[in-house]
Write a protein that holds these residues in place. Structure first.
Motif, PDB file in Angstrom:
ATOM      1  N   LEU A 122      26.728 -12.463  -9.703  1.00  0.00           N
ATOM      2  CA  LEU A 122      27.121 -13.400  -8.643  1.00  0.00           C
ATOM      3  C   LEU A 122      25.881 -13.963  -7.931  1.00  0.00           C
ATOM      4  O   LEU A 122      25.746 -15.174  -7.760  1.00  0.00           O
ATOM      5  N   THR A 123      24.958 -13.066  -7.554  1.00  0.00           N
ATOM      6  CA  THR A 123      23.813 -13.472  -6.722  1.00  0.00           C
ATOM      7  C   THR A 123      22.860 -14.413  -7.466  1.00  0.00           C
ATOM      8  O   THR A 123      22.620 -14.251  -8.667  1.00  0.00           O
ATOM      9  N   CYS A 152      20.056 -13.562 -10.109  1.00  0.00           N
ATOM     10  CA  CYS A 152      18.996 -12.590  -9.817  1.00  0.00           C
ATOM     11  C   CYS A 152      19.560 -11.289  -9.273  1.00  0.00           C
ATOM     12  O   CYS A 152      20.700 -11.248  -8.825  1.00  0.00           O
ATOM     13  N   THR A 155      22.267  -5.825 -11.514  1.00  0.00           N
ATOM     14  CA  THR A 155      22.226  -4.427 -11.950  1.00  0.00           C
ATOM     15  C   THR A 155      22.803  -4.312 -13.357  1.00  0.00           C
ATOM     16  O   THR A 155      23.816  -4.955 -13.672  1.00  0.00           O
ATOM     17  N   ILE A 201      16.422   3.552  -6.099  1.00  0.00           N
ATOM     18  CA  ILE A 201      17.268   3.503  -7.310  1.00  0.00           C
ATOM     19  C   ILE A 201      16.476   2.939  -8.503  1.00  0.00           C
ATOM     20  O   ILE A 201      16.929   2.066  -9.231  1.00  0.00           O
ATOM     21  N   ILE A 351      19.072   0.754  -0.256  1.00  0.00           N
ATOM     22  CA  ILE A 351      19.820  -0.305  -0.956  1.00  0.00           C
ATOM     23  C   ILE A 351      21.323  -0.221  -0.677  1.00  0.00           C
ATOM     24  O   ILE A 351      22.036  -1.227  -0.727  1.00  0.00           O
ATOM     25  N   ILE A 354      22.429  -2.655   1.575  1.00  0.00           N
ATOM     26  CA  ILE A 354      22.135  -4.057   1.231  1.00  0.00           C
ATOM     27  C   ILE A 354      23.066  -4.621   0.156  1.00  0.00           C
ATOM     28  O   ILE A 354      23.675  -5.688   0.331  1.00  0.00           O
ATOM     29  N   THR A 358      25.664  -7.060   2.420  1.00  0.00           N
ATOM     30  CA  THR A 358      24.893  -6.263   3.388  1.00  0.00           C
ATOM     31  C   THR A 358      25.827  -5.719   4.470  1.00  0.00           C
ATOM     32  O   THR A 358      26.938  -6.228   4.662  1.00  0.00           O
TER      33      THR A 358
HETATM   34  C1  LIG Z   1      18.772  -3.289  -6.403  1.00  0.00           C
HETATM   35  C2  LIG Z   1      19.741  -4.433  -6.240  1.00  0.00           C
HETATM   36  C3  LIG Z   1      20.846  -4.508  -7.084  1.00  0.00           C
HETATM   37  C4  LIG Z   1      21.736  -5.598  -6.962  1.00  0.00           C
HETATM   38  N1  LIG Z   1      22.770  -5.714  -7.859  1.00  0.00           N
HETATM   39  C5  LIG Z   1      23.511  -6.864  -7.867  1.00  0.00           C
HETATM   40  C6  LIG Z   1      24.472  -7.104  -8.909  1.00  0.00           C
HETATM   41  O1  LIG Z   1      24.692  -6.272  -9.804  1.00  0.00           O
HETATM   42  N2  LIG Z   1      25.127  -8.293  -8.921  1.00  0.00           N
HETATM   43  C7  LIG Z   1      24.926  -9.251  -7.968  1.00  0.00           C
HETATM   44  O2  LIG Z   1      25.557 -10.307  -8.045  1.00  0.00           O
HETATM   45  N3  LIG Z   1      24.023  -9.046  -6.956  1.00  0.00           N
HETATM   46  C8  LIG Z   1      23.314  -7.880  -6.887  1.00  0.00           C
HETATM   47  N4  LIG Z   1      22.371  -7.677  -5.899  1.00  0.00           N
HETATM   48  C9  LIG Z   1      22.202  -8.672  -4.864  1.00  0.00           C
HETATM   49  C10 LIG Z   1      22.697  -8.224  -3.492  1.00  0.00           C
HETATM   50  O3  LIG Z   1      24.095  -8.074  -3.490  1.00  0.00           O
HETATM   51  C11 LIG Z   1      22.201  -9.233  -2.446  1.00  0.00           C
HETATM   52  O4  LIG Z   1      20.785  -9.086  -2.427  1.00  0.00           O
HETATM   53  C12 LIG Z   1      22.796  -8.997  -1.093  1.00  0.00           C
HETATM   54  O5  LIG Z   1      24.136  -9.432  -1.092  1.00  0.00           O
HETATM   55  C13 LIG Z   1      22.046  -9.701   0.036  1.00  0.00           C
HETATM   56  O6  LIG Z   1      21.689 -10.986  -0.298  1.00  0.00           O
HETATM   57  P1  LIG Z   1      20.174 -11.502  -0.087  1.00  0.00           P
HETATM   58  O7  LIG Z   1      19.269 -10.467  -0.673  1.00  0.00           O
HETATM   59  O8  LIG Z   1      20.088 -12.880  -0.608  1.00  0.00           O
HETATM   60  O9  LIG Z   1      19.964 -11.453   1.467  1.00  0.00           O
HETATM   61  P2  LIG Z   1      20.218 -12.661   2.496  1.00  0.00           P
HETATM   62  O10 LIG Z   1      21.568 -13.223   2.283  1.00  0.00           O
HETATM   63  O11 LIG Z   1      19.059 -13.590   2.411  1.00  0.00           O
HETATM   64  O12 LIG Z   1      20.175 -11.887   3.868  1.00  0.00           O
HETATM   65  C14 LIG Z   1      18.985 -11.543   4.553  1.00  0.00           C
HETATM   66  C15 LIG Z   1      19.372 -10.872   5.859  1.00  0.00           C
HETATM   67  O13 LIG Z   1      20.156 -11.785   6.667  1.00  0.00           O
HETATM   68  C16 LIG Z   1      21.402 -11.204   7.002  1.00  0.00           C
HETATM   69  N5  LIG Z   1      22.448 -12.221   6.974  1.00  0.00           N
HETATM   70  C17 LIG Z   1      22.645 -13.173   6.039  1.00  0.00           C
HETATM   71  N6  LIG Z   1      23.719 -13.920   6.349  1.00  0.00           N
HETATM   72  C18 LIG Z   1      24.220 -13.429   7.504  1.00  0.00           C
HETATM   73  C19 LIG Z   1      25.336 -13.769   8.344  1.00  0.00           C
HETATM   74  N7  LIG Z   1      26.142 -14.781   8.024  1.00  0.00           N
HETATM   75  N8  LIG Z   1      25.541 -13.042   9.463  1.00  0.00           N
HETATM   76  C20 LIG Z   1      24.721 -11.993   9.788  1.00  0.00           C
HETATM   77  N9  LIG Z   1      23.658 -11.633   9.038  1.00  0.00           N
HETATM   78  C21 LIG Z   1      23.405 -12.334   7.918  1.00  0.00           C
HETATM   79  C22 LIG Z   1      21.643 -10.161   5.910  1.00  0.00           C
HETATM   80  O14 LIG Z   1      22.543  -9.159   6.347  1.00  0.00           O
HETATM   81  C23 LIG Z   1      20.242  -9.631   5.649  1.00  0.00           C
HETATM   82  O15 LIG Z   1      19.926  -8.673   6.625  1.00  0.00           O
HETATM   83  C24 LIG Z   1      21.512  -6.577  -5.964  1.00  0.00           C
HETATM   84  C25 LIG Z   1      20.395  -6.475  -5.114  1.00  0.00           C
HETATM   85  C26 LIG Z   1      19.507  -5.433  -5.254  1.00  0.00           C
HETATM   86  C27 LIG Z   1      18.292  -5.386  -4.364  1.00  0.00           C
END
Ligand SMILES: Cc1cc2nc3c(=O)[nH]c(=O)nc-3n(C[C@H](O)[C@H](O)[C@H](O)COP(=O)(O)OP(=O)(O)OC[C@H]3O[C@@H](n4cnc5c(N)ncnc54)[C@H](O)[C@@H]3O)c2cc1C
Length: 385
Positions: A122-123, A152, A155, A201, A351, A354, A358
């Motif tokens: 999804l991401t 990106c 997992t 992890i 993680i 997150i 998050t």
């Molecule tokens: C090790 C790892 C494994 C993962 N595995 C998968 C996977 O298998 N499939 C997949 O699709 N994704 C995966 N992800 C992605 C993960 O789900 C996202 O990184 C996560 O949802 C947060 O998105 P972002 O990193 O873009 O943070 P951002 O969206 O940029 O957020 C940055 C900060 O801003 C805050 N924030 C953002 N929007 C708001 C809001 N509206 N209100 C309040 N606070 C807000 C967030 O809480 C965070 O603290 C993985 C990530 C990691 C690091």
């Protein structure tokens, strides 16, 4: 005293033994090397544990949600990285469970019986919390869709044999233009990036995915065009408690290891007394409360009643507890704790707050539910909003 059924107790015990034999002895090594753990898939084949969420009619173990959580807690106890592999594979399956037809379910679930794994895509760069901002497209031509884009942080991506990929079939419609597809590994134009270097992890595989003119059969569309965001949200409701379960296991393990270290370190006169023992008591209170919140969400799901709020609460509370308890365990043991496996547990915990949304995003979900009268919330969930 346990209120689990005899069958659930037996499954939990089997998971505990598997974890003691295969996961705990290897966790530190894989954390150090940062490599994935194919041996574990091989070791899991006989037990069919990667198909624990697959319904019986497709050859799986058909465990209910609470029983799945019991297994995932044990895996989290052993190694949250290896537990993440199992949880993420189930996450990808959940999308097929939510929206797949009989043929799609059969095709997607069968490899999992042999411990092949799936990934959930999804991401995208710039589309994490704001999942609707993704730019990957799927253009229909004849009986195929042509996918282009980048995912990106996926997992299992490095080792999965099948993927659920979210892409825009109607970019002008925004979130309502997103659709979900089954994409098999090895299709021309579908390439997998290098493993990401991570704080915790480290034994799980996290990669970028590149889709360049990837031809996907139209028969791989899950549900209807435009239903992708609804499918993703239902999938995440189902899957978030898996992160809660890993978190509970992680926190309990940190506490257990901390107790062993405390008992070896402080003997006789130098024992700090209640300053220390009350901290350990507080840690156990937190872990037990976290476990109860997880079981509450799972029992609601098993009863077939709305559980979105409780799913978000369990993910948030359990992962916050894991972070607090693992950090406290390091604090209590000072430098020895910092340099021990307790440090790995602390790194692995971060993680949990997150991924799969998050904890800030979970608090948005929970606060909306708190501010919305219950019948209206149930109606909104039924309508897929
Ligand atoms: C090790 C790892 C494994 C993962 N595995 C998968 C996977 O298998 N499939 C997949 O699709 N994704 C995966 N992800 C992605 C993960 O789900 C996202 O990184 C996560 O949802 C947060 O998105 P972002 O990193 O873009 O943070 P951002 O969206 O940029 O957020 C940055 C900060 O801003 C805050 N924030 C953002 N929007 C708001 C809001 N509206 N209100 C309040 N606070 C807000 C967030 O809480 C965070 O603290 C993985 C990530 C990691 C690091």
């Amino acid at each position: 005293m346990s209120i689990l059924s005899p069958e659930q107790q037996a499954i939990k015990q089997a998971a505990k033994e598997f974890v003691a034999k295969y996961i705990i002895p290897n966790a530190v090594t894989y954390d150090k090397t940062g490599e994935f753990h194919p041996f574990l898939l091989e070791a899991s084949r006989e037990s069919k544990i990667f198909a624990m969420a697959v319904p019986k009619e497709y050859g799986g173990l058909d465990y209910d949600a609470l029983t799945q959580a019991l297994v995932l807690e044990e895996w989290g106890y052993g190694c949250a990285g290896m537990g993440t592999t199992l949880a993420a594979s189930i996450l990808s399956m959940d999308s097929v469970m939510v929206a797949g037809n009989d043929d799609q379910k059969r095709r997607y679930f069968t490899p999992m019986i042999n411990a092949e794994i799936g990934a959930f895509g999804l991401t995208e760069p710039g589309a994490g919390s704001d999942a609707g901002a993704g730019k990957t497209t799927a253009v229909k031509t004849g009986d195929e869709y042509i996918l282009n884009g980048t995912k990106c942080w996926i997992t299992n991506g490095g080792f999965a044999s099948e993927f659920v990929i979210y892409a825009l079939t109607d970019p002008a419609a925004g979130m309502k233009g997103i659709s979900a597809f089954i994409v098999e590994r090895g299709l021309p134009g579908f390439t997998i990036g290098q493993a990401d270097h991570k704080l915790g992890i480290r034994s799980s595989s996290t990669v970028e995915l590149f889709l360049k003119d990837v031809h996907v059969p139209a028969a791989n569309l899950l549900g209807k065009e435009g239903e992708g965001m609804k499918i993703a949200m239902k999938t995440l409701d189902m899957a978030r408690p898996a992160i809660a379960a890993l978190s509970v296991g992680l926190a309990q393990r940190a506490l257990d290891e901390c107790v062993k270290m405390v008992q070896a370190r402080f003997t006789g006169k130098n024992y700090p007394g209640q300053t220390l023992s009350f901290k350990l008591a507080d840690m156990q209170i937190q872990v037990d409360a976290a476990r109860l919140s997880l079981h509450n969400a799972m029992r609601l799901r098993d009863a077939g009643v709305p559980y979105s709020k409780e799913s978000a609460i369990s993910k948030t509370f359990c992962s916050d507890v894991a972070m607090q308890v693992t950090s406290q365990a390091v604090t209590l043991m000072g430098s020895a704790g910092y340099a021990s496996e307790l440090g790995k547990f602390m790194r692995d915990s971060k993680i949990m707050q997150i991924y799969e949304g998050t904890n800030q995003i979970q608090r948005l979900v929970i606060s909306r539910a708190v501010l919305t009268p219950a019948p209206a919330m149930a109606a909104a969930q039924k309508a897929g909003k």
